[in-house]
Design an enzyme around this catalytic site. Structure first.
Site, PDB file in Angstrom:
ATOM      1  CE1 TYR A 469       0.134   2.031   4.203  1.00  0.00           C
ATOM      2  CE2 TYR A 469       0.704  -0.262   4.585  1.00  0.00           C
ATOM      3  CZ  TYR A 469       0.689   1.057   5.010  1.00  0.00           C
ATOM      4  OH  TYR A 469       1.209   1.402   6.220  1.00  0.00           O
ATOM      5  CG  HIS A 563      -7.447  -2.397   8.725  1.00  0.00           C
ATOM      6  ND1 HIS A 563      -7.617  -1.402   7.795  1.00  0.00           N
ATOM      7  CD2 HIS A 563      -6.090  -2.561   8.836  1.00  0.00           C
ATOM      8  CE1 HIS A 563      -6.443  -0.967   7.374  1.00  0.00           C
ATOM      9  NE2 HIS A 563      -5.490  -1.663   7.989  1.00  0.00           N
ATOM     10  CE  LYS A 564      -3.229  -5.368   7.824  1.00  0.00           C
ATOM     11  NZ  LYS A 564      -1.822  -5.502   8.286  1.00  0.00           N
ATOM     12  CE1 TYR A 567      -4.217  -6.654  13.613  1.00  0.00           C
ATOM     13  CE2 TYR A 567      -4.391  -5.325  11.638  1.00  0.00           C
ATOM     14  CZ  TYR A 567      -3.626  -5.915  12.617  1.00  0.00           C
ATOM     15  OH  TYR A 567      -2.259  -5.754  12.614  1.00  0.00           O
ATOM     16  CG  ASP A 574      -4.882   3.068   9.295  1.00  0.00           C
ATOM     17  OD1 ASP A 574      -5.623   3.533  10.177  1.00  0.00           O
ATOM     18  OD2 ASP A 574      -3.679   2.837   9.487  1.00  0.00           O
ATOM     19  CB  ILE A 646      -6.735  12.077  11.861  1.00  0.00           C
ATOM     20  CG1 ILE A 646      -7.337  11.508  13.152  1.00  0.00           C
ATOM     21  CG2 ILE A 646      -7.481  13.340  11.423  1.00  0.00           C
ATOM     22  CD1 ILE A 646      -7.161  12.387  14.367  1.00  0.00           C
TER      23      ILE A 646
END
Length: 803
Positions: A469, A563-564, A567, A574, A646
């Site tokens: 990424y 997110h993954k 997780y 993000d 943020i």
């Protein structure tokens, strides 16, 4: 006091109106008689002899005054801003007055009864030219020298040793002042050249008000006959360097006019290399020297600079070199007074041959090292370090990256390392042969990244070919640069990376779809442009494969993407940047509006679960079942506001809106969230324009300014203004961030590249070892230079700002 030898010197004073005054000097036979005017003023001109000491002057009127111990010799004015004001001795009361290098040793050679010092006290006069100033003539002793100009002292000492005659030095200086402050008002009024300064400083910073120091500290000296002036100033004019040559030449000419000395010598010091001093100010000074003005000369101090201290302590070098100019031009000494000055250039067979003035005895380097500081460029204006070979008094340059050179630069930058000298030990003058327009930060930084990381997979310090990424962020910036400049090399840089990663079936190297990691999606953003430009079907297949991941992405109960996979039940800010702009663009490009809806849905859910109404900020993450140690047991929020998270969220909003129709039900909400952030974030921006690692606690011990959040917010603010999402007043916030990065975090390297410092390497929650989201965790994360999570947004922010 010291009077200028072999000159008609002006002697003036005040008396009772109508009072008759008689003047008698020890060096003239005749007496001078004068009657005071109705205003009580009088003046006479007296012819002085050649240099002589122990003279007297007697004035008789209603009373008698005898001035004793007068010296007749050489009188020089020492003026400018802080580097001329910089004193011989350290002054603990003033931070920047650190005393000249080897102060104790210099004080051992400071007792000169034949050198006299006059230090004009600071005096402002905004509207009227003052008639008098405060100061007194003092004998040069270690005690009297402590607060006197170090450059002026060294200059005067060298003159005295070479000439063996009295020397008078008049210091009139004030740190942090513009040349316009030292210029007479009639030179500037009604002249468009000065309009910006006249407007900006009319009501503030009184010592910077145009003409105020001329009025207060130069006009009172106007009648005192001088041999010449030495000048050290320009730092405060560097923000308007493009005007400085004309401003400076006007000052020189006007002083000569006011002294009625049209060829009065005027020697000056070129600003030393420093991280805040652009090449343009030195170039303006060089052009002043090379102008049609007579009796001027420039001192180069590239070998006596300090990259971070605007006040280099080595004042012997500028003082001695100023004296060399005077000794050669005014006193006929047979010596060299300048380093090599570029004269001509010849190009043949891919090599550049340079010739120089002030190099008749040949060129050399310090310590016989290889020559440093030369760059050459082709017609594309991209400069590369050059190999330089000395052949007598000429120099031959070449670079493997530049087959057909057209331009040369030497010491052209803010701070740089150079080492070319003539045999007499004077450094070569920084120069450039081109007239290319000033390069942009976005181009300079992108080129710096490509030189550091020749392959795009190396961005973010990558060690292997990977669809990361962070590489995606950097490559998105390169593609935007390609669109802005039309230079296909930026596109080729990205396409070479993607082409090597994706096979003909659209399979992405090392892509592990089964991990359901949203980070993988981000690099998919570059594939839209690559597919459109190359028509390679594999890029479309790869995008479809990424969409297939999102179709199966694990979700919270209300539909938010994890997110993954590892997780469990967690939404991270993000992830919105990684996936939502990609989904929205995919929906537009391939007419699948459900992906626009999905992108908006993810924004809605993330805002719902992470927004903090009290601060106007967003928590890094939210844990649906509150099972993580970092999760608040009531809200599920992570405990802190991490700056970069943020920044990701802010960027995600402004980027996704490129593809969300204005009539979409989520468009207005997203614009309102952007406005909320735009209003909240300036409260946490420090005075330098930077945001901090833990964004809401800039004053907490251990917290620090961080590059990625500052660059991300700079970009998001600038783009949001350009797109009309927020008020134009917020551009100032982005400009302030840019200035903060430029001043505090950006390093100009000697090889011509730029480095972005203070980048957080990584940040997250959970995992092994466990990241608890505490303040201590975030400030303990590793920092590094040129992290793509910072450099990519910096390039894109500069594009939006036109920097």
């Amino acid at each position: 006091m010291v009077l200028q030898q072999n000159a008609k010197v002006r002697v003036l004073g005040k008396a009772r109106p109508g009072e008759k005054i008689t003047l008698k000097s020890s060096w003239e036979r005749k007496k001078h008689k004068v009657t005071a005017s109705e205003g009580g003023r009088w003046e006479v001109f007296m012819q002085t002899p050649s240099a002589v000491a122990n003279q007297t002057l007697t004035l008789k009127g209603d009373n008698e005054i005898i001035i004793r111990n007068i010296l007749v010799g050489e009188v020089w004015l020492c003026s400018g801003q802080s580097n001329m004001e910089f004193p011989v001795a350290k002054n603990p009361a003033t931070k920047w007055k650190t005393g000249m290098l080897n102060e104790a040793e210099e004080m051992k050679d400071a007792d000169y009864p034949q050198i006299r010092l006059f230090h004009v006290e600071h005096q402002l006069s905004a509207g009227v030219e003052a008639e008098d100033c405060k100061g007194e003539w003092l004998v040069c002793t270690p005690e009297n020298l402590k607060d006197f100009s170090a450059v002026g002292f060294v200059f005067g000492r060298r003159l005295y040793k070479e000439l063996n005659m009295p020397v008078g030095l008049i210091q009139s200086t004030w740190g942090g002042t513009h040349a316009e402050s030292w210029t007479r008002m009639n030179v500037m009024e009604n002249n468009p050249l000065y309009a910006d300064v006249m407007a900006e400083f009319a009501q503030k910073d009184v010592n910077k008000t145009p003409a105020t120091l001329w009025n207060g500290m130069i006009a009172p000296l106007r009648g005192y006959t001088l041999k010449g002036t030495i000048w050290y100033q320009g730092e405060s004019n560097s923000i308007r360097y493009e005007k400085y040559q004309e401003v400076f030449m006007n000052l020189i000419n006007s002083w000569r006019t006011e002294w009625n000395q049209p060829d009065m010598p005027f020697y000056f010091v070129q600003i030393a290399p420093h991280y805040k001093q652009p090449a343009g100010i030195r170039e303006a000074q060089l052009k002043t020297w090379q102008s049609n003005l007579d009796n001027i000369g420039m001192v180069v101090v590239t070998d006596a600079a300090d990259s971070t201290d605007i006040h280099p302590r080595n004042k012997v070098v500028p003082g001695e070199r100023l004296a060399a100019w005077a000794l050669v031009k005014q006193y006929g000494k047979e010596m060299i007074c300048s380093g090599p000055l570029y004269k001509s250039m010849e190009i043949a067979n891919g090599k550049v041959t340079l010739t120089f003035d002030y190099a008749a005895g040949g060129l050399r380097t310090s310590g016989d090292e290889p020559v440093k500081g030369f760059f050459i460029a082709g017609a594309d204006a991209r400069f590369y370090p050059a190999t330089a070979l000395i052949t007598g008094s000429t120099l031959v340059l070449s670079s493997p990256q530049v087959v057909s050179p057209v331009a040369v630069r030497y010491g052209y930058g803010t701070f740089f390392r150079t080492n070319l000298y003539n045999k007499e030990g004077f450094p070569a003058v920084p120069f450039r042969t081109d007239t290319f327009a000033a390069d942009t930060y976005y181009r300079l930084f992108a080129d710096s990244e490509m030189r550091r990381f020749p392959e795009a997979w190396q961005l973010d310090h990558g060690k292997r070919l990977f669809f990361g990424y962070a590489q995606g962020v950097g490559c998105c910036a390169m593609l935007r640069l390609w669109k802005q400049t039309g230079e296909k090399r930026y596109f080729d840089y990205v396409e070479k990376w993607a082409d090597s990663l994706i096979n003909e079936k659209g399979q992405i190297h090392l892509y592990a779809k089964e991990t359901y990691n949203l980070d993988y999606i981000n690099s998919g953003k570059v594939l839209f442009d690559l597919y459109r430009e190359t028509h390679k079907e594999k890029y479309r297949l790869a995008m479809d494969d990424l969409i297939d991941q999102l179709k199966k992405q694990p979700r919270t109960a209300d539909g938010g993407f994890w997110h993954k996979k590892i997780y469990n039940r967690q939404m991270w800010l993000d992830g919105l940047y990684m996936a939502s702009p990609f989904m929205a663009q995919y929906g537009v490009e391939f007419n699948q509006p459900q992906w626009i809806d999905e992108a908006v849905r993810q924004f809605r859910l993330c805002h719902l679960h992470t927004y903090d109404a009290k601060t106007g900020l967003y928590h890094h993450a939210w844990n649906e079942d509150k099972s993580e140690r970092w999760a608040d047991p009531v809200t599920g929020h992570s405990p802190n506001f991490w700056g970069r998270s943020i920044g990701w969220w802010f960027m995600a909003l402004v980027d996704a809106l490129d593809y969300i129709p204005q009539n979409h039900s989520g468009y207005a909400d997203m614009v309102s969230w952007i406005n909320g952030l735009a209003e909240a974030l300036p409260k946490y921006q420090d005075k330098n324009g930077l945001w901090y690692q833990v964004i809401d606690q800039p004053d907490r011990e251990g917290n620090f300014p961080e590059a990625s959040v500052t660059a991300q917010c700079m970009y998001a603010y600038a783009k949001a203004v350009n797109k009309g999402y927020i008020d134009a007043k917020y551009r100032a916030v982005a400009e302030k961030a840019f200035k903060g990065i430029s001043d505090k975090l950006l390093v100009r390297n000697v090889d011509g590249t730029l480095t972005l410092t203070r980048c957080c390497q990584v940040g997250g929650l959970g995992g092994k070892p466990y990241r608890d989201g505490s303040f201590e965790y975030y400030i303990g994360e590793k920092m590094r230079d040129n992290d793509a999570k910072a450099t990519g947004p910096f390039i894109m922010g500069c594009l939006e700002l036109g920097k």
